[in-house]
Design an enzyme around this catalytic site. Sequence first.
Site, PDB file in Angstrom:
ATOM      1  NE  ARG A   5      42.407  39.259  28.869  1.00 46.21           N
ATOM      2  CZ  ARG A   5      42.271  38.875  30.128  1.00 46.21           C
ATOM      3  NH1 ARG A   5      41.150  38.285  30.507  1.00 46.21           N
ATOM      4  NH2 ARG A   5      43.228  39.055  31.006  1.00 46.21           N
ATOM      5  CD  GLU A  12      49.430  44.920  44.050  1.00 47.70           C
ATOM      6  OE1 GLU A  12      48.780  44.788  42.998  1.00 47.70           O
ATOM      7  OE2 GLU A  12      49.420  45.946  44.749  1.00 47.70           O
TER       8      GLU A  12
HETATM    9  P1  AMP Z   1      51.394  40.757  34.265  1.00 54.31           P
HETATM   10  O1  AMP Z   1      51.864  39.426  34.714  1.00 54.31           O
HETATM   11  O2  AMP Z   1      51.232  41.734  35.395  1.00 54.31           O
HETATM   12  O3  AMP Z   1      52.239  41.322  33.148  1.00 54.31           O
HETATM   13  O4  AMP Z   1      49.931  40.578  33.712  1.00 54.31           O
HETATM   14  C1  AMP Z   1      49.762  40.140  32.447  1.00 54.31           C
HETATM   15  C2  AMP Z   1      48.524  39.295  32.283  1.00 54.31           C
HETATM   16  O5  AMP Z   1      47.399  39.831  32.989  1.00 54.31           O
HETATM   17  C3  AMP Z   1      48.189  39.279  30.850  1.00 54.31           C
HETATM   18  O6  AMP Z   1      48.059  37.928  30.460  1.00 54.31           O
HETATM   19  C4  AMP Z   1      46.914  40.073  30.714  1.00 54.31           C
HETATM   20  O7  AMP Z   1      45.966  39.297  30.027  1.00 54.31           O
HETATM   21  C5  AMP Z   1      46.429  40.370  32.115  1.00 54.31           C
HETATM   22  N1  AMP Z   1      46.306  41.802  32.459  1.00 54.31           N
HETATM   23  C6  AMP Z   1      46.988  42.457  33.428  1.00 54.31           C
HETATM   24  N2  AMP Z   1      46.604  43.727  33.539  1.00 54.31           N
HETATM   25  C7  AMP Z   1      45.660  43.913  32.607  1.00 54.31           C
HETATM   26  C8  AMP Z   1      44.859  45.044  32.218  1.00 54.31           C
HETATM   27  N3  AMP Z   1      44.953  46.248  32.807  1.00 54.31           N
HETATM   28  N4  AMP Z   1      43.983  44.874  31.202  1.00 54.31           N
HETATM   29  C9  AMP Z   1      43.876  43.674  30.589  1.00 54.31           C
HETATM   30  N5  AMP Z   1      44.578  42.575  30.930  1.00 54.31           N
HETATM   31  C10 AMP Z   1      45.459  42.686  31.925  1.00 54.31           C
END
Ligand code: AMP
Length: 171
Positions: free
Chosen positions: A58, A95
């Site tokens: 995305r 996680e």
């Molecule tokens: P993080 O590593 O936890 O910051 O997760 C970020 C990645 O996961 C990003 O590339 C987002 O595309 C996806 N992501 C995580 N949580 C969400 C959410 N609630 N809605 C949409 N995309 C998410």
Amino acid sequence: MDLKQLIRDIPDFPEPGVVFKDITPVLASTEAFSQLITELADPFRDSGVTKVAGIEARGFTVAAPMAIELEAGFIPIRKPGKLPYETASEQYELEYGSDTLEIHTDAFEAGEKVLLVDDVIATGGTAAAAIKLLGDLGADVAGIAVFIELIFLGGRKALEDVPIHTILGYD
Ligand code: AMP
């Protein structure tokens, strides 16, 4: 226009307990998509960025137009085994379990100014791994531009040394 009104919350996707921020209604509107790219690019217009790096998949939808907007090149950061040439990789903890990101070793010259772009920052783990990859290859990281920040997950803590520009935040 109020971009927040076009973000669709999808409960329990892709797994129970996650409220997924669906940005496809923004991408589908010429006016909203163009406003997003303009606002996301604004702080970096005079920053001398020569490459914009996007995170699969995305993130590509936002990072590629950002590259054009900033008159910079685009660099894909991808999941393992997707990039055809020689890669550098970075493993990071989730996680449950771990994941890996890869980048082409010749994606940019050492010392180039690179902006990281993604759609959502949640825990910040993905962006932190991408920043590590860019830094290891000698990038001068200009910052991180992200459409949506899930503030309540505290992702900024994982990214303390890098300027972060976001458009929408959720407490
Ligand atoms: P993080 O590593 O936890 O910051 O997760 C970020 C990645 O996961 C990003 O590339 C987002 O595309 C996806 N992501 C995580 N949580 C969400 C959410 N609630 N809605 C949409 N995309 C998410």
